[in-house]
Design an enzyme around this catalytic site. Structure first.
Site, short mmCIF file in Angstrom:
data_model
loop_
_atom_site.label_atom_id
_atom_site.label_comp_id
_atom_site.label_asym_id
_atom_site.label_seq_id
_atom_site.Cartn_x
_atom_site.Cartn_y
_atom_site.Cartn_z
N CYS A 273 29.02 33.05 35.03
CA CYS A 273 29.57 34.29 34.51
C CYS A 273 30.38 33.39 33.21
O CYS A 273 30.53 33.83 32.17
CB CYS A 273 30.59 35.03 35.01
SG CYS A 273 31.84 34.53 36.00
N GLU B 26 35.99 41.76 36.55
CA GLU B 26 35.57 40.49 36.32
C GLU B 26 34.21 40.46 35.50
O GLU B 26 33.25 40.38 36.44
CB GLU B 26 35.75 39.43 37.44
CG GLU B 26 37.11 39.37 37.98
CD GLU B 26 38.10 38.75 37.03
OE1 GLU B 26 37.85 38.34 35.96
OE2 GLU B 26 39.49 38.85 37.30
#
Length: 473
Positions: free
Chosen positions: A250, A216
């Site tokens: 993110c 991720e």
């Protein structure tokens, strides 16, 4: 503070977790009991979690902690508890008429020991959400939290030691050298959340063991405002997606594209949002600090580069406090960089902070081309009321996930897979997708007592020859 894990302990701990899992693989009752205990213990320790995170950041709003850490984690646990029995059931699969009367199924089986390398920006959520999926799938877990949030890492270690036996969940503490050794362990699955650069190193470390990895990562997530969408509403929602956690997200908005005629209107609307949210930013209680001095210096360098290039840098809080105070307290005020070129550092790197580049476009094709000129992002945020335009954007770009007419929210939808593509990530987690990621979806073919396949053997003559030729048509 608890001492770092000795490198020599890592392999022994993984072996202990694997041996215990092999001896007694968690059944439904154990998985459910584990999740219930985790939920109860986590809820009881929410104040301790909040204090640990605020101490690690220097300051982060308790409300942001409740939203991004407590709410998301508890919702993930509740979602798993509600669906666990159904997720664990074998799934029927068709065999096709050629194999009648056989039947087939797909059985979700736990893989063994899952390694989790979690980041500093959401240090509880991004550690416990994948842990929930791994436990729900029937695995044991070895967690390595980020060294940049040491108090939160200790909180996680204490929490998990209270909930789980040491041969079911273990926590390793330490810096990059421990992280590198951790990545090289022969896990049955390894999840890493963090930067693309470190993700490459994790994948390389896992490769000799052929460890399956889920990465991720991040990237430059764009917001694209179509010409028909109200600027004030877009600015409000982009502000939430950009300056939550001071941009250290993110999937946070990394840059915004707006039709050229309304660029200045968007800048004014964003400045209005900042003033309404953070006041004069002299002693901000609702604004998160930058995690450490290194990250603060990196962000400062981006603005220095923009100024050196002669770009317009809009700093609405430039006079809010002396620079020395801001540096000491790691308060990095929000800033806008207007029309940076592709060579500017703010467009070369994921910003991961409260700097927002604002770019204008003349046509939608031009905006789409600018998005596609960069690596595929972890998130994309198109704003528009014209469904055809939105469909065009979705058809001509590709991102890890999309929220239309808002930001960030797809992360919290448990039935949506969360993950990137290419440099923004590999694989997906959350909800059923996380359960499947940490499972071996085992195909099982059940043959009947009498089967036509018994006839398909040499010598291939006569009726057997005719039957095979018929089946192959």
């Amino acid at each position: 503070m608890i001492a770092d894990t000795a490198p020599t302990e890592l392999a022994a701990t993984r072996e202990r977790l694997r041996a215990a899992w092999q001896t007694r693989k968690p059944d439904y009752a154990q998985r459910r009991a584990d999740l219930l205990r985790l939920r109860d213990a986590f809820r009881a320790r929410s104040a301790a979690m909040d204090a640990a995170i605020r101490a690690d950041f220097g300051h982060r709003s308790s409300h942001e902690n409740l939203l991004s850490e407590a709410m998301i984690t508890l919702a993930e646990i509740d979602h798993a508890l509600s669906h666990l029995r159904r997720w664990m059931r074998p799934r029927r699969a068709a065999v096709g008429w050629r194999f009648w009367p056989a039947r087939a199924e797909i059985r979700p089986e736990p893989v063994g020991v899952v390694g989790i390398l979690s980041p500093w920006n959401y240090p509880v959520n991004l550690a416990l959400v994948p842990l929930v999926s791994a436990i729900a799938a029937g695995n044991h877990v070895y967690l390595k939290p980020s060294e940049h949030t040491p108090r939160t890492a200790q909180f996680l270690r204490d929490l998990l030691a209270e909930v789980f036996p040491e041969d079911r969940v273990a926590v390793a503490l330490g810096g990059p050298e421990i992280g590198a050794a951790f990545s090289a362990l022969p896990f049955d699955h390894l999840l890493f959340t963090g930067s693309t650069a470190v993700g490459r190193k994790v994948m390389a470390a896992a490769a000799p063991n052929l460890t399956p990895v889920t990465l991720e990562l991040g990237g430059k997530a764009p917001a694209l405002i179509c010409a028909d969408y109200p600027i004030e509403r877009a600015a409000a929602r982009i502000a939430s997606g950009k300056w939550f956690n001071a941009g250290q997200t993110c999937i946070g908005v990394d840059y915004v594209l707006v039709d050229a005629a309304r660029r200045d209107e968007l800048v004014a609307a964003l400045l209005k949002q900042l003033k309404a949210r953070y006041g004069d930013l002299v002693a901000p209680q609702d604004y998160t600090r930058i995690i450490n001095a290194s990250q603060f210096a990196r962000l400062s360098g981006y603005l220095d580069d923009a100024r050196a290039r002669g770009l317009e840098v809009v700093e609405p809080f430039a006079d809010s406090a002396p620079r020395e105070q801001r540096v000491a307290e790691r308060i990095f005020p929000p800033a806008l960089v207007i029309e940076p070129g592709a060579d500017a550092q703010v467009m070369q790197h994921e910003i991961f902070g409260p700097i927002l580049p604002v770019l204008s476009y003349r046509t939608l094709d031009e905006a789409i081309a600018r998005i596609n000129a960069l690596d595929r992002p972890l998130a994309l945020y198109p704003f528009g009321h014209d469904r055809a335009q939105i469909e065009r954007i979705l058809a001509q770009t590709l991102a890890g996930g999309v929220t239309v007419n808002d930001t960030l929210l797809h992360f919290g939808a448990h039935d949506l897979p969360f993950g990137g593509i290419g440099p923004s990530g590999i694989g997906a987690i959350h909800g059923r997708n996380g359960f499947d990621t940490f499972s071996k979806l085992l195909p099982v073919f059940h043959q009947r007592r009498l089967a036509a396949s018994d006839l398909l053997k040499p010598p291939y003559r006569g009726k057997i020859d005719a039957m095979i030729r018929w089946l192959a048509k």
